[in-house]
Design a protein around this motif. Structure first.
Motif, mmCIF file in Angstrom:
data_model
loop_
_atom_site.group_PDB
_atom_site.id
_atom_site.type_symbol
_atom_site.label_atom_id
_atom_site.label_comp_id
_atom_site.label_asym_id
_atom_site.label_seq_id
_atom_site.Cartn_x
_atom_site.Cartn_y
_atom_site.Cartn_z
ATOM 1 N N SER A 9 11.380 -83.778 63.914
ATOM 2 C CA SER A 9 10.069 -84.385 63.712
ATOM 3 C C SER A 9 9.821 -85.593 64.628
ATOM 4 N N LYS A 10 10.875 -86.268 65.084
ATOM 5 C CA LYS A 10 10.726 -87.411 65.994
ATOM 6 C C LYS A 10 11.103 -86.969 67.399
ATOM 7 N N ASN A 11 10.302 -87.408 68.370
ATOM 8 C CA ASN A 11 10.685 -87.101 69.738
ATOM 9 C C ASN A 11 11.563 -88.224 70.290
ATOM 10 N N LYS A 12 12.006 -88.077 71.502
ATOM 11 C CA LYS A 12 12.962 -88.999 72.109
ATOM 12 C C LYS A 12 12.382 -90.410 72.252
ATOM 13 N N LYS A 13 11.121 -90.513 72.631
ATOM 14 C CA LYS A 13 10.499 -91.827 72.816
ATOM 15 C C LYS A 13 10.375 -92.576 71.494
ATOM 16 N N ASP A 14 10.019 -91.861 70.423
ATOM 17 C CA ASP A 14 9.909 -92.510 69.114
ATOM 18 C C ASP A 14 11.271 -92.998 68.623
ATOM 19 N N ALA A 15 12.317 -92.229 68.867
ATOM 20 C CA ALA A 15 13.664 -92.641 68.468
ATOM 21 C C ALA A 15 14.106 -93.885 69.239
ATOM 22 N N LEU A 16 13.820 -93.925 70.541
ATOM 23 C CA LEU A 16 14.170 -95.080 71.358
ATOM 24 C C LEU A 16 13.393 -96.315 70.901
ATOM 25 N N ARG A 17 12.127 -96.158 70.600
ATOM 26 C CA ARG A 17 11.301 -97.262 70.115
ATOM 27 C C ARG A 17 11.827 -97.775 68.767
ATOM 28 N N TYR A 18 12.267 -96.876 67.896
ATOM 29 C CA TYR A 18 12.809 -97.251 66.593
ATOM 30 C C TYR A 18 14.102 -98.060 66.752
ATOM 31 N N ILE A 19 14.987 -97.604 67.639
ATOM 32 C CA ILE A 19 16.262 -98.308 67.864
ATOM 33 C C ILE A 19 16.016 -99.697 68.432
ATOM 34 N N LEU A 20 15.143 -99.797 69.421
ATOM 35 C CA LEU A 20 14.857 -101.108 70.016
ATOM 36 C C LEU A 20 14.129 -102.030 69.043
ATOM 37 N N GLY A 21 13.382 -101.470 68.122
ATOM 38 C CA GLY A 21 12.710 -102.281 67.104
ATOM 39 C C GLY A 21 13.657 -102.854 66.074
ATOM 40 N N LYS A 22 14.794 -102.232 65.873
ATOM 41 C CA LYS A 22 15.776 -102.709 64.902
ATOM 42 C C LYS A 22 16.697 -103.795 65.454
ATOM 43 N N ILE A 23 16.726 -103.974 66.765
ATOM 44 C CA ILE A 23 17.566 -105.004 67.374
ATOM 45 C C ILE A 23 16.845 -106.344 67.222
ATOM 46 N N PRO A 24 17.506 -107.360 66.657
ATOM 47 C CA PRO A 24 16.857 -108.667 66.486
ATOM 48 C C PRO A 24 16.475 -109.280 67.839
ATOM 49 N N LEU A 25 15.408 -110.064 67.818
ATOM 50 C CA LEU A 25 14.886 -110.670 69.038
ATOM 51 C C LEU A 25 15.900 -111.600 69.685
ATOM 52 N N MET A 26 16.596 -112.395 68.893
ATOM 53 C CA MET A 26 17.579 -113.330 69.445
ATOM 54 C C MET A 26 18.741 -112.589 70.109
ATOM 55 N N SER A 27 19.099 -111.456 69.571
ATOM 56 C CA SER A 27 20.166 -110.672 70.198
ATOM 57 C C SER A 27 19.714 -110.143 71.545
ATOM 58 N N ARG A 28 18.457 -109.734 71.643
ATOM 59 C CA ARG A 28 17.953 -109.232 72.921
ATOM 60 C C ARG A 28 17.894 -110.344 73.967
ATOM 61 N N VAL A 29 17.527 -111.547 73.537
ATOM 62 C CA VAL A 29 17.420 -112.665 74.472
ATOM 63 C C VAL A 29 18.800 -113.171 74.884
ATOM 64 N N ALA A 30 19.709 -113.343 73.927
ATOM 65 C CA ALA A 30 21.005 -113.955 74.196
ATOM 66 C C ALA A 30 21.972 -113.011 74.897
ATOM 67 N N GLN A 31 21.899 -111.734 74.643
ATOM 68 C CA GLN A 31 22.913 -110.821 75.162
ATOM 69 C C GLN A 31 22.527 -110.174 76.485
ATOM 70 N N PHE A 32 21.289 -110.150 76.838
ATOM 71 C CA PHE A 32 20.802 -109.589 78.099
ATOM 72 C C PHE A 32 21.174 -108.121 78.303
ATOM 73 N N ASN A 33 21.703 -107.491 77.305
ATOM 74 C CA ASN A 33 22.120 -106.093 77.449
ATOM 75 C C ASN A 33 21.457 -105.271 76.355
ATOM 76 N N THR A 34 20.192 -105.012 76.490
ATOM 77 C CA THR A 34 19.473 -104.244 75.475
ATOM 78 C C THR A 34 19.234 -102.809 75.925
ATOM 79 N N VAL A 35 20.044 -102.337 76.813
ATOM 80 C CA VAL A 35 19.861 -100.995 77.348
ATOM 81 C C VAL A 35 20.525 -99.981 76.411
ATOM 82 N N VAL A 36 19.734 -99.044 75.971
ATOM 83 C CA VAL A 36 20.237 -97.942 75.166
ATOM 84 C C VAL A 36 20.493 -96.796 76.117
ATOM 85 N N THR A 37 21.723 -96.334 76.172
ATOM 86 C CA THR A 37 22.081 -95.264 77.097
ATOM 87 C C THR A 37 22.467 -94.003 76.344
#
Length: 165
Positions: A9-37
């Protein structure tokens, strides 16, 4: 390999958006590694177990105890052991999936059947306050069926993240 699978029911883009939405903002800023591979689709085996429960209701009559038969359908995830009782089995379609996209089950079938049977016994014992009026006669397994549920699997900082598809 031909399998019975639940529809995606979910396509690849929706799954990627969901994963990136669950990562806290401070973690994205402090770690500089928000790439989902390595975002890909995998299928996990779910066993459909249909149990027949035979119970007898005790009455004041000497030999005329009423026998009741109930059916319980359980879905059990063979990867993590999560189980749930359902009213009806999810709709599936037959499709071809390569064996590399199917996660191996960690729980054996015999252990699974007995574990769910014990879980049902515990549940019926806890919820039935008047056990002196009803006695369980037997719990039999009637049907075992395998269906597969799709999950999007992503690699994020060395860990695998599973998202329902």
């Amino acid at each position: 390999m031909k399998i019975e699978a639940i529809e995606v029911s979910k396509n690849k883009k929706d799954a990627l958006r969901y994963i990136l939405g669950k990562i806290p903002l401070m973690s994205r800023v402090a770690q500089f590694n928000t790439v989902v591979t390595d975002l890909h689709l995998e299928y996990i085996e779910i066993k459909v177990l249909c149990y027949e429960i035979i119970s007898r209701e005790k009455t004041n009559k000497m030999f005329r105890h009423e026998t009741k038969t109930n059916y319980i359908t359980m879905l059990v995830n063979t990867y993590n052991g999560y189980s749930e009782s359902v009213e009806k089995i999810p709709m599936t379609t037959r499709r071809y999936v390569t064996k590399s996209n199917i996660k191996k089950s960690k729980i054996g079938e015999d252990y699974l059947v007995e574990g769910v049977k014990n879980e049902i016994l515990n549940f019926l014992g806890q919820n039935n306050n008047s056990l002196d009026k009803v006695s369980l006669q037997n719990i039999n397994i009637k049907e075992i069926k395998s269906i597969y549920k799709p999950y999007w699997v992503a690699n994020f900082r060395g860990r695998s993240i599973l998202v329902d598809a």
